[in-house]
Design an enzyme around this catalytic site. Sequence first.
Site, PDB file in Angstrom:
ATOM      1  N   CYS A   2       0.859  -1.168   0.037  1.00 29.49           N
ATOM      2  CA  CYS A   2       0.045   0.113  -0.011  1.00 29.49           C
ATOM      3  C   CYS A   2       0.853   1.169  -0.014  1.00 29.49           C
ATOM      4  O   CYS A   2       2.018   1.229   0.600  1.00 29.49           O
ATOM      5  CB  CYS A   2      -0.762   0.021   1.367  1.00 29.49           C
ATOM      6  SG  CYS A   2      -1.765  -1.384   1.580  1.00 29.49           S
ATOM      7  N   ARG A  27       5.281  -0.255  -6.124  1.00 30.04           N
ATOM      8  CA  ARG A  27       5.204  -0.934  -4.769  1.00 30.04           C
ATOM      9  C   ARG A  27       4.309  -2.067  -4.911  1.00 30.04           C
ATOM     10  O   ARG A  27       4.352  -2.913  -4.074  1.00 30.04           O
ATOM     11  CB  ARG A  27       4.962  -0.018  -3.486  1.00 30.04           C
ATOM     12  CG  ARG A  27       5.974   1.250  -3.292  1.00 30.04           C
ATOM     13  CD  ARG A  27       5.256   1.979  -2.274  1.00 30.04           C
ATOM     14  NE  ARG A  27       5.012   1.310  -1.073  1.00 30.04           N
ATOM     15  CZ  ARG A  27       5.965   1.465   0.020  1.00 30.04           C
ATOM     16  NH1 ARG A  27       7.058   1.834  -0.311  1.00 30.04           N
ATOM     17  NH2 ARG A  27       5.769   0.827   1.117  1.00 30.04           N
ATOM     18  N   TRP A  79      -3.034  -2.757  -1.384  1.00 30.69           N
ATOM     19  CA  TRP A  79      -2.766  -4.078  -1.803  1.00 30.69           C
ATOM     20  C   TRP A  79      -3.525  -4.696  -0.528  1.00 30.69           C
ATOM     21  O   TRP A  79      -3.603  -4.746   0.219  1.00 30.69           O
ATOM     22  CB  TRP A  79      -1.276  -4.311  -1.590  1.00 30.69           C
ATOM     23  CG  TRP A  79      -0.743  -5.569  -2.110  1.00 30.69           C
ATOM     24  CD1 TRP A  79      -0.431  -5.992  -3.091  1.00 30.69           C
ATOM     25  CD2 TRP A  79      -0.680  -6.693  -1.046  1.00 30.69           C
ATOM     26  NE1 TRP A  79       0.103  -7.145  -3.270  1.00 30.69           N
ATOM     27  CE2 TRP A  79      -0.229  -7.903  -2.106  1.00 30.69           C
ATOM     28  CE3 TRP A  79      -0.894  -7.112   0.075  1.00 30.69           C
ATOM     29  CZ2 TRP A  79       0.139  -9.014  -1.601  1.00 30.69           C
ATOM     30  CZ3 TRP A  79      -0.481  -8.272   0.373  1.00 30.69           C
ATOM     31  CH2 TRP A  79      -0.005  -9.361  -0.408  1.00 30.69           C
ATOM     32  N   ASN A 105      -1.778   2.361   5.961  1.00 36.29           N
ATOM     33  CA  ASN A 105      -1.053   1.283   5.414  1.00 36.29           C
ATOM     34  C   ASN A 105      -0.842   0.301   6.724  1.00 36.29           C
ATOM     35  O   ASN A 105      -0.735   0.971   8.027  1.00 36.29           O
ATOM     36  CB  ASN A 105       0.512   1.768   5.101  1.00 36.29           C
ATOM     37  CG  ASN A 105       0.539   2.350   3.758  1.00 36.29           C
ATOM     38  OD1 ASN A 105      -0.551   2.262   2.995  1.00 36.29           O
ATOM     39  ND2 ASN A 105       1.552   2.780   3.180  1.00 36.29           N
ATOM     40  N   GLY A 106      -0.537  -1.017   6.765  1.00 38.04           N
ATOM     41  CA  GLY A 106      -0.595  -1.804   7.743  1.00 38.04           C
ATOM     42  C   GLY A 106      -1.731  -2.698   8.010  1.00 38.04           C
ATOM     43  O   GLY A 106      -2.462  -2.572   7.345  1.00 38.04           O
ATOM     44  N   GLU A 486      17.649 -17.693  -7.307  1.00 37.60           N
ATOM     45  CA  GLU A 486      17.579 -16.535  -7.590  1.00 37.60           C
ATOM     46  C   GLU A 486      16.875 -16.418  -8.972  1.00 37.60           C
ATOM     47  O   GLU A 486      16.010 -15.840  -9.416  1.00 37.60           O
ATOM     48  CB  GLU A 486      18.521 -15.477  -7.329  1.00 37.60           C
ATOM     49  CG  GLU A 486      18.332 -14.176  -7.644  1.00 37.60           C
ATOM     50  CD  GLU A 486      17.143 -13.487  -7.048  1.00 37.60           C
ATOM     51  OE1 GLU A 486      16.418 -14.043  -6.292  1.00 37.60           O
ATOM     52  OE2 GLU A 486      16.570 -12.515  -7.563  1.00 37.60           O
ATOM     53  N   LYS A 490      13.145 -15.190 -10.135  1.00 33.57           N
ATOM     54  CA  LYS A 490      12.993 -13.960 -11.379  1.00 33.57           C
ATOM     55  C   LYS A 490      11.954 -14.518 -12.333  1.00 33.57           C
ATOM     56  O   LYS A 490      11.145 -13.793 -12.832  1.00 33.57           O
ATOM     57  CB  LYS A 490      14.437 -13.674 -11.920  1.00 33.57           C
ATOM     58  CG  LYS A 490      15.517 -12.875 -11.089  1.00 33.57           C
ATOM     59  CD  LYS A 490      15.114 -11.404 -10.993  1.00 33.57           C
ATOM     60  CE  LYS A 490      13.971 -11.023  -9.638  1.00 33.57           C
ATOM     61  NZ  LYS A 490      14.591 -11.112  -8.339  1.00 33.57           N
ATOM     62  N   GLU A 493       8.368 -14.769 -11.103  1.00 33.78           N
ATOM     63  CA  GLU A 493       7.885 -13.693 -10.505  1.00 33.78           C
ATOM     64  C   GLU A 493       7.231 -12.763 -11.937  1.00 33.78           C
ATOM     65  O   GLU A 493       6.196 -12.271 -11.811  1.00 33.78           O
ATOM     66  CB  GLU A 493       8.977 -12.695 -10.038  1.00 33.78           C
ATOM     67  CG  GLU A 493       9.361 -12.952  -8.603  1.00 33.78           C
ATOM     68  CD  GLU A 493      10.322 -11.929  -8.143  1.00 33.78           C
ATOM     69  OE1 GLU A 493       9.981 -11.096  -7.248  1.00 33.78           O
ATOM     70  OE2 GLU A 493      11.505 -11.745  -8.612  1.00 33.78           O
ATOM     71  N   HIS A 509      16.630 -36.508  -6.656  1.00 35.65           N
ATOM     72  CA  HIS A 509      15.731 -36.958  -5.404  1.00 35.65           C
ATOM     73  C   HIS A 509      14.315 -36.749  -5.526  1.00 35.65           C
ATOM     74  O   HIS A 509      13.589 -36.811  -4.509  1.00 35.65           O
ATOM     75  CB  HIS A 509      16.496 -36.397  -4.078  1.00 35.65           C
ATOM     76  CG  HIS A 509      17.792 -36.843  -3.893  1.00 35.65           C
ATOM     77  ND1 HIS A 509      18.059 -38.203  -3.521  1.00 35.65           N
ATOM     78  CD2 HIS A 509      19.013 -36.226  -3.782  1.00 35.65           C
ATOM     79  CE1 HIS A 509      19.444 -38.228  -3.280  1.00 35.65           C
ATOM     80  NE2 HIS A 509      20.076 -37.022  -3.706  1.00 35.65           N
ATOM     81  N   LYS A 608       6.320  -4.460  -3.770  1.00 36.70           N
ATOM     82  CA  LYS A 608       7.805  -4.121  -3.778  1.00 36.70           C
ATOM     83  C   LYS A 608       8.328  -4.276  -2.269  1.00 36.70           C
ATOM     84  O   LYS A 608       9.302  -4.810  -2.009  1.00 36.70           O
ATOM     85  CB  LYS A 608       8.218  -2.822  -4.247  1.00 36.70           C
ATOM     86  CG  LYS A 608       9.418  -2.478  -4.222  1.00 36.70           C
ATOM     87  CD  LYS A 608      10.204  -3.078  -5.428  1.00 36.70           C
ATOM     88  CE  LYS A 608      11.923  -2.965  -5.382  1.00 36.70           C
ATOM     89  NZ  LYS A 608      12.388  -3.979  -6.021  1.00 36.70           N
TER      90      LYS A 608
HETATM   91  C1  G6P Z   1       9.163  -8.685  -1.764  1.00 33.65           C
HETATM   92  C2  G6P Z   1       9.814  -8.123  -3.207  1.00 33.65           C
HETATM   93  C3  G6P Z   1      11.044  -8.865  -3.450  1.00 33.65           C
HETATM   94  C4  G6P Z   1      12.118  -8.722  -2.159  1.00 33.65           C
HETATM   95  C5  G6P Z   1      11.322  -8.873  -0.947  1.00 33.65           C
HETATM   96  C6  G6P Z   1      12.301  -8.653   0.348  1.00 33.65           C
HETATM   97  O1  G6P Z   1       8.769  -9.871  -2.047  1.00 33.65           O
HETATM   98  O2  G6P Z   1       8.840  -8.141  -4.518  1.00 33.65           O
HETATM   99  O3  G6P Z   1      11.757  -8.442  -4.656  1.00 33.65           O
HETATM  100  O4  G6P Z   1      13.255  -9.301  -2.348  1.00 33.65           O
HETATM  101  O5  G6P Z   1      10.053  -8.390  -0.732  1.00 33.65           O
HETATM  102  O6  G6P Z   1      12.295  -7.167   0.310  1.00 33.65           O
HETATM  103  P1  G6P Z   1      13.205  -6.275   0.784  1.00 33.65           P
HETATM  104  O7  G6P Z   1      13.081  -4.933   0.627  1.00 33.65           O
HETATM  105  O8  G6P Z   1      13.209  -6.869   2.359  1.00 33.65           O
HETATM  106  O9  G6P Z   1      14.624  -6.662   0.455  1.00 33.65           O
END
Ligand code: G6P
Length: 613
Positions: A2, A27, A79, A105-106, A486, A490, A493, A509, A608
């Site tokens: 949010c 975000r 969100w 927010n929260g 990772e 990616k 996502e 396995h 984000k």
């Molecule tokens: C969200 C974002 C990711 C990020 C993660 C941790 O899931 O979409 O890209 O890696 O949060 O965020 P931070 O700001 O703590 O690295």
Amino acid sequence: MCGIVGYIGKADATSVLINGLRRLEYRGYDSAGVAIMDDGRIAIAKSPGKVAALNDRARAEWPAERFSRATTGIAHTRWATHGPPTEVNAHPHLDQSGDIALVHNGIIENYRALRSRLEAKGHLFLSETDTEVLAHLIGDCHKGDLFQAICDALHQVEGTFGIAVLSARDPHRIITARRGSPIVIGVGEGETIIASDASAILSHTQRVIYLDDNDIAIVTADSIEIRDLHNVPVTREIAELGLDAEAAEKGGFDHFMLKEIHEQPDCLANAIRGRLDHSLGTSVLAGTGTSPRDLAEISRVVLVGCGTSLHAGLVGEYAFEDLADVHSEVQQAAEFRYRNPILGSRDLVVAISQSGETADTLAAVREANQKGAFVMSLCNVVGSTIARETGRGVYLHAGPEISVASTKAFTCQVAVLLMMALKLGRGRRFSREDGIRFAREIESLPSLVARVVDQSDSIATIAATYQKNEHAFFIGRGPMYPVALEGALKLKEISYLHAEGYHAAELKHGPIALLQPGTPVIALACDIPGKDKTLGNIEECRARGARILGIITEGDHEAAEFMDDFITIPRAHPLIATIPAVVALQLFAYHVARLRGCEIDQPRNLAKSVTVE
Ligand code: G6P
């Protein structure tokens, strides 16, 4: 997640607020709304979907003069947590009287109990949200003084909040408060901007005040008065953002993600600059506030984070053990405080977070502090909550990362972890010569990464071969194992392909049962220790008809023989090579997603900055 924007000044508030929301789009959100003070009354427009839809809605529903004459208002991108992303659930929410509007927010954890209590008093709720309950609670506490009403309401609330409140009974100010969700106040010339994230403030001013938890601020166009929830005045310094408004623009690239991938050579140079001492073969990380004696005391390094930051921690784990001979482990921040972590004063806990606001990572920091560990942070966003609460650590200097899928923050996190490990290593097993050699390798990172970024077009051609698949497996071993994780993250996502990362030896396995002719296996098969074993694992996949895309070292003809397609990275130390290798996978994921027509910068359902548990 949010986003909040508030504005009070001389300009057309609706446009300022909607532009501010656009800056927060990155975000992740699913509905938006705005409330303005129009001729002594509150006017609200809300819409599911994008900020552009909100803009259209406000223009369609409001007379033109209403759209442009207000100079005070609040706005929000939501969100969804409590209730689906509908117009009625979008913020701002009004209290029972309709005079008080709130964005939040929260999460208000005790909202059910509060709602029942208010319903018993005759309050009628329109939405399913926890936020509407807080709006009604403030209204219920209002006995003539809005500030006092907000304090009284917030005393009854359990959970987290960043809020901005507008009242028709008090039209010349906005009140904002925080606990657990960030609020930044931009101090302009005859205007004040409130936001949950400095990106919405950048185009107005560089001068900001960060609220601390339990601060509540009364904001007018030319004054900011901050008190605590017991009405005691507190002083907060004005800080300079030091951010370039252009850094938050796409700069000619189709997507922020592509721009941020291309920025990595510069970001890495910024993250490294001034932090290597080549004569002593060590690193200089001023913000960590550690003496060689402190470092010598450390018996264990615990790395915590979420998502991509967790993966950076996994590379760090290898680095601390390999370079510094120190026991190291990674823990998921979300689990940390629930599993009674065994910690003491000789444990170094490093909280890794791009945003510095991730709720679980912040909670892990608090838990580690409680247990007396030596805590530091590795954040990108300057002045973020985690950076401020740890008080010591290293900033990444990667610049604003707008794309939800993290790229440049990851590579800078790894680079900084390598510098930390080098520093710790020099107090232990690393000789001066070893240190000098490794420092030189770190210094070369920008040029190594540039050589991968330059291959973007050929990686796009390879991506075309894989874009139609629905599943993909990423494999690696040693420090390339977290790179495989990772790479898979990616791809899933942003392209919505089902992708899984495994240790190369783990495939047999279980997951190998899923391989069919043509299933993509993306193998981290660079020329580092363990390569031969990885090549063996690739053979196992080939025998089942998998299509292999290898990330291999330049000039390694032997490895190339095993691959259907390959992308090369420059030869480097195994830990250093993780960075160019991940950049190759970032580009691969980007091009697959682009070819599949996905919304790359704001993938569905993702945020984000994840400020809820
Ligand atoms: C969200 C974002 C990711 C990020 C993660 C941790 O899931 O979409 O890209 O890696 O949060 O965020 P931070 O700001 O703590 O690295």
